[in-house]
Design a protein around this motif. Structure first.
Motif, PDB file in Angstrom:
ATOM      1  N   GLN A 104     -16.349 -15.418   1.549  1.00 58.24           N
ATOM      2  CA  GLN A 104     -15.312 -14.393   0.830  1.00 58.24           C
ATOM      3  C   GLN A 104     -13.960 -14.981   0.670  1.00 58.24           C
ATOM      4  O   GLN A 104     -13.578 -15.900   1.293  1.00 58.24           O
ATOM      5  N   LYS A 150      -5.223  -9.403  12.595  1.00 55.29           N
ATOM      6  CA  LYS A 150      -6.480  -8.832  11.866  1.00 55.29           C
ATOM      7  C   LYS A 150      -6.964  -9.987  11.568  1.00 55.29           C
ATOM      8  O   LYS A 150      -6.629 -11.014  10.971  1.00 55.29           O
ATOM      9  N   GLU A 152      -8.963 -10.164   9.187  1.00 54.88           N
ATOM     10  CA  GLU A 152      -9.100  -9.961   7.732  1.00 54.88           C
ATOM     11  C   GLU A 152      -8.066 -10.960   7.010  1.00 54.88           C
ATOM     12  O   GLU A 152      -8.154 -11.496   5.991  1.00 54.88           O
ATOM     13  N   ILE A 155      -9.973 -14.517   6.338  1.00 52.90           N
ATOM     14  CA  ILE A 155     -11.255 -14.677   5.573  1.00 52.90           C
ATOM     15  C   ILE A 155     -11.076 -15.979   4.787  1.00 52.90           C
ATOM     16  O   ILE A 155     -10.255 -16.072   3.958  1.00 52.90           O
TER      17      ILE A 155
END
Length: 230
Positions: A104, A150, A152, A155
């Motif tokens: 990703q 986080k 995220e 990624i």
């Protein structure tokens, strides 16, 4: 020398391992100037099949020609090992790499800080009791950590080494900055930033690694000269 030519690295590390000043180089007591064996082409193919992404070329060539981990910046490169049939990197912070999300895209090309915009921590003087302040402080840091750390945010990042104090450096595997090295300074509320050469050019893996190797040789030589009274 081609950027993907690693034929000199093991010889240079061998010389460093016997240099009197090498023990003074930061982190050398951890990696001891040793690289683990390279990956075979078949092993690398298995790694990339599991990750569902091709690793950036300079790091990929390092894994095949130099080693799968070991001697490298600060405490060394996290080694890549197969555990229970699954390839993964090992080390202090290696688990920050989300193996299932490396394909990703990491969306950033400029530095960013997840802590920007957060309020200041509570001030004890604003509370009537120690208990109230402690409760407010606990709530603040819970909110802070839930935002700053986080998963995220990282990624597409492959964490390759740690600098101590929970500071780490990583390679962008996917996204517009693919192939470049970034620093993760979130442990000190510094956010994420691209690593750059002295002229401001973003560092790829090869230049990042060779900058360290060049500096290690210089530092080992300087320490040796100083120790001998030169």
């Amino acid at each position: 020398m081609a950027r993907s030519d690693w034929s000199d690295v093991r010889e240079r590390l061998a010389r460093l391992s016997s240099a009197p000043g090498a023990v003074e180089v930061f982190g050398s007591s951890s990696h001891r100037w040793e690289l683990e064996p390279p990956l075979s082409a078949e092993e690398l193919a298995e790694v990339e099949t599991q990750l569902q992404v091709e690793l950036p070329g300079e790091y990929r060539s390092f894994l095949l020609a130099a080693g799968r981990g070991g001697a490298g910046p600060t405490y060394g490169l996290f080694p890549l090992r197969r555990l229970d049939g699954r390839w993964r990197w090992e080390g202090d912070g290696a688990d920050l790499t989300d193996l299932d999300a490396l394909a990703q895209p990491f969306p950033h090309v400029e530095a960013f800080n997840p802590a920007d915009g957060l309020p200041d921590p509570p001030d004890e003087a604003d509370y009537d009791s120690e208990e109230q302040f402690n409760a407010a402080e606990d709530a603040y840091w819970e909110q802070h950590d839930s935002i700053v750390f986080k998963p995220e945010h990282s990624i597409g990042l492959l964490y390759l080494c740690h600098l101590g104090c929970a500071l780490r450096e990583a390679l962008v595997v996917s996204g517009p900055a693919r192939g470049r090295m970034w620093a993760d300074d979130t442990a000190e509320d510094g956010g994420f930033r691209p690593l750059c050469d002295d002229d401001g050019t973003p560092l790829g893996f090869a230049r990042w690694y060779r900058r360290w190797l060049d500096a290690a040789e210089t530092n080992a030589s300087s320490s040796s000269d100083h120790g001998s009274g030169l």
